[in-house]
Design a protein around this motif. Sequence first.
Motif, PDB file in Angstrom:
ATOM      1  N   SER A  59       0.816  -1.207   0.000  1.00 10.48           N
ATOM      2  CA  SER A  59       0.000   0.000   0.000  1.00 10.48           C
ATOM      3  C   SER A  59       0.849   1.257   0.000  1.00 10.48           C
ATOM      4  N   SER A  60       0.369   2.254  -0.713  1.00 12.02           N
ATOM      5  CA  SER A  60       0.894   3.618  -0.618  1.00 12.02           C
ATOM      6  C   SER A  60      -0.297   4.500  -0.290  1.00 12.02           C
ATOM      7  N   VAL A  61      -0.207   5.267   0.804  1.00 11.06           N
ATOM      8  CA  VAL A  61      -1.391   5.935   1.356  1.00 11.06           C
ATOM      9  C   VAL A  61      -1.101   7.410   1.597  1.00 11.06           C
ATOM     10  N   PHE A  62      -1.998   8.263   1.118  1.00 11.47           N
ATOM     11  CA  PHE A  62      -1.913   9.697   1.409  1.00 11.47           C
ATOM     12  C   PHE A  62      -3.106  10.094   2.267  1.00 11.47           C
ATOM     13  N   ILE A  63      -2.820  10.674   3.432  1.00 10.69           N
ATOM     14  CA  ILE A  63      -3.871  11.090   4.363  1.00 10.69           C
ATOM     15  C   ILE A  63      -4.217  12.550   4.095  1.00 10.69           C
ATOM     16  N   GLY A  64      -5.387  12.784   3.570  1.00 12.85           N
ATOM     17  CA  GLY A  64      -5.824  14.149   3.323  1.00 12.85           C
ATOM     18  C   GLY A  64      -6.158  14.868   4.613  1.00 12.85           C
ATOM     19  N   GLY A  65      -6.221  16.186   4.532  1.00 14.32           N
ATOM     20  CA  GLY A  65      -6.589  16.975   5.705  1.00 14.32           C
ATOM     21  C   GLY A  65      -8.095  16.987   5.912  1.00 14.32           C
ATOM     22  N   SER A  86       4.667  11.180  -4.018  1.00 16.47           N
ATOM     23  CA  SER A  86       4.802   9.899  -3.321  1.00 16.47           C
ATOM     24  C   SER A  86       6.181   9.279  -3.513  1.00 16.47           C
ATOM     25  N   HIS A  87       6.860   9.615  -4.631  1.00 17.06           N
ATOM     26  CA  HIS A  87       8.183   9.036  -4.877  1.00 17.06           C
ATOM     27  C   HIS A  87       9.218   9.518  -3.873  1.00 17.06           C
ATOM     28  N   LEU A  88       8.937  10.620  -3.172  1.00 18.56           N
ATOM     29  CA  LEU A  88       9.886  11.150  -2.192  1.00 18.56           C
ATOM     30  C   LEU A  88       9.937  10.322  -0.921  1.00 18.56           C
ATOM     31  N   MET A  89       8.914   9.518  -0.696  1.00 21.17           N
ATOM     32  CA  MET A  89       8.745   8.923   0.620  1.00 21.17           C
ATOM     33  C   MET A  89       9.577   7.669   0.836  1.00 21.17           C
ATOM     34  N   ASN A  90      10.189   7.154  -0.234  1.00 21.76           N
ATOM     35  CA  ASN A  90      11.099   6.016  -0.105  1.00 21.76           C
ATOM     36  C   ASN A  90      10.410   4.876   0.635  1.00 21.76           C
ATOM     37  N   ARG A  91      10.871   4.536   1.822  1.00 23.86           N
ATOM     38  CA  ARG A  91      10.281   3.397   2.547  1.00 23.86           C
ATOM     39  C   ARG A  91       9.003   3.766   3.300  1.00 23.86           C
ATOM     40  N   GLN A  92       8.714   5.050   3.444  1.00 26.94           N
ATOM     41  CA  GLN A  92       7.530   5.468   4.186  1.00 26.94           C
ATOM     42  C   GLN A  92       6.318   5.353   3.272  1.00 26.94           C
ATOM     43  N   ARG A  93       5.358   4.503   3.640  1.00 24.75           N
ATOM     44  CA  ARG A  93       4.227   4.212   2.771  1.00 24.75           C
ATOM     45  C   ARG A  93       2.974   5.010   3.117  1.00 24.75           C
ATOM     46  N   VAL A  94       2.940   5.622   4.295  1.00 20.58           N
ATOM     47  CA  VAL A  94       1.789   6.418   4.708  1.00 20.58           C
ATOM     48  C   VAL A  94       2.285   7.827   5.008  1.00 20.58           C
ATOM     49  N   PHE A  95       1.729   8.822   4.321  1.00 21.11           N
ATOM     50  CA  PHE A  95       2.205  10.180   4.528  1.00 21.11           C
ATOM     51  C   PHE A  95       1.082  11.189   4.350  1.00 21.11           C
ATOM     52  N   ASP A  96       1.358  12.431   4.751  1.00 21.78           N
ATOM     53  CA  ASP A  96       0.380  13.502   4.590  1.00 21.78           C
ATOM     54  C   ASP A  96       1.092  14.750   4.083  1.00 21.78           C
ATOM     55  N   ILE A  97       0.384  15.859   4.026  1.00 20.62           N
ATOM     56  CA  ILE A  97       0.924  17.075   3.429  1.00 20.62           C
ATOM     57  C   ILE A  97       2.159  17.576   4.166  1.00 20.62           C
ATOM     58  N   SER A  98       2.216  17.381   5.476  1.00 22.43           N
ATOM     59  CA  SER A  98       3.363  17.887   6.235  1.00 22.43           C
ATOM     60  C   SER A  98       4.662  17.210   5.822  1.00 22.43           C
ATOM     61  N   ASP A  99       4.581  15.982   5.307  1.00 24.40           N
ATOM     62  CA  ASP A  99       5.779  15.249   4.903  1.00 24.40           C
ATOM     63  C   ASP A  99       6.379  15.776   3.608  1.00 24.40           C
ATOM     64  N   VAL A 100       5.573  16.392   2.770  1.00 22.15           N
ATOM     65  CA  VAL A 100       6.052  16.794   1.441  1.00 22.15           C
ATOM     66  C   VAL A 100       5.846  18.278   1.148  1.00 22.15           C
ATOM     67  N   ALA A 101       5.299  19.023   2.104  1.00 21.25           N
ATOM     68  CA  ALA A 101       4.945  20.424   1.842  1.00 21.25           C
ATOM     69  C   ALA A 101       6.137  21.255   1.399  1.00 21.25           C
ATOM     70  N   LEU A 102       7.285  21.066   2.074  1.00 20.11           N
ATOM     71  CA  LEU A 102       8.452  21.889   1.769  1.00 20.11           C
ATOM     72  C   LEU A 102       8.840  21.754   0.302  1.00 20.11           C
ATOM     73  N   HIS A 103       8.906  20.522  -0.192  1.00 19.71           N
ATOM     74  CA  HIS A 103       9.276  20.315  -1.591  1.00 19.71           C
ATOM     75  C   HIS A 103       8.162  20.733  -2.536  1.00 19.71           C
ATOM     76  N   TYR A 104       6.925  20.361  -2.235  1.00 15.39           N
ATOM     77  CA  TYR A 104       5.804  20.616  -3.138  1.00 15.39           C
ATOM     78  C   TYR A 104       5.625  22.108  -3.403  1.00 15.39           C
ATOM     79  N   PHE A 105       5.750  22.928  -2.352  1.00 10.33           N
ATOM     80  CA  PHE A 105       5.490  24.358  -2.506  1.00 10.33           C
ATOM     81  C   PHE A 105       6.719  25.173  -2.915  1.00 10.33           C
ATOM     82  N   THR A 106       7.871  24.522  -3.048  1.00 16.81           N
ATOM     83  CA  THR A 106       9.075  25.252  -3.463  1.00 16.81           C
ATOM     84  C   THR A 106       9.679  24.735  -4.759  1.00 16.81           C
TER      85      THR A 106
END
Length: 285
Positions: free
Chosen positions: A155-161, A184-204
């Motif tokens: 599973s690869s899971v994104f938790i929305g707000g 999702s490709h940024l998460m490597n071994r982490q399969r469950v993530f939310d916006i806080s995990d990728v916000a820095l990269h996504y918005f810059t």
Amino acid sequence: MEPKDLRTIYPDAERHNYPAIDPAYLSIPTDSGYLWLLKKKLSEKEQLLLALLSKEVPSSGKSTNSLWYQILFRQKRIEKEGHFRVIQIQLQLPDDFLIDAWKEHINGIFSHAEDSLFLTPQSALLIEKQAEYTLTKEELEGIFLTLDDDFGTLSSVFIGGFHGSTSAFPALFEEEQTIFREESHLMNRQRVFDISDVALHYFTKDALAKSSLILSMKEEWVIDEEMKEIIYILWRNQGNISSTAKELFMHRNTLQYRLEKFQENTSLQLKNTDDLILCFLLLNS
């Protein structure tokens, strides 16, 4: 076949962030979403060939009448008051996947679930209403790890707000779909993530892509695959050396040595938060 080739052959194809559940359309997955093709404009052979090439299973249409499908994809108003979130799930499936048993487990776990939808055999949505107690990201990670063990899935899971029941809900969900697809490709071994995990990269990332300075650093610093993994996991562990070494199955002293060698080559100390942020962004620009 590349998406641009399909658009050349089928100029009327529509691009969407989500697959078509409406049985009138065939949806073809691409790197940037899905192309929708109206089936009545395709011959039977074309439909079969496109479905085969895309590995897309034609939709059954069973979810099109779902209330939450209408809300998310047809902009139907949410009649209930409250706050809701959409958990997006991508699944790699075994040949003997028991979809009904998987759904039964999901419905038993999420007591405040409003609905669950399979958009494709590998893509599902779970809509949950905010309650006094809501499962945390860590708890959700444990749940999906257990489900993967039980059903042989990955599973690869994104938790929305949680968002209020406003007319903007479909637009907020659409952006979350884009984030899940692109980050999702940024998460490597982490399969469950939310916006806080990728916000820095996504918005810059747009600014990074235009930076001559970032381009120069990427050319000057040669970062091998092992070091890239170290940076990703160190980032995820907020710079904690012990936690990173444990996740890498690496002795703490070995990790310390790799960080020191990296500092010699780049003058960056990855134990320093600002330097770690820079490297993380550099790898993903």
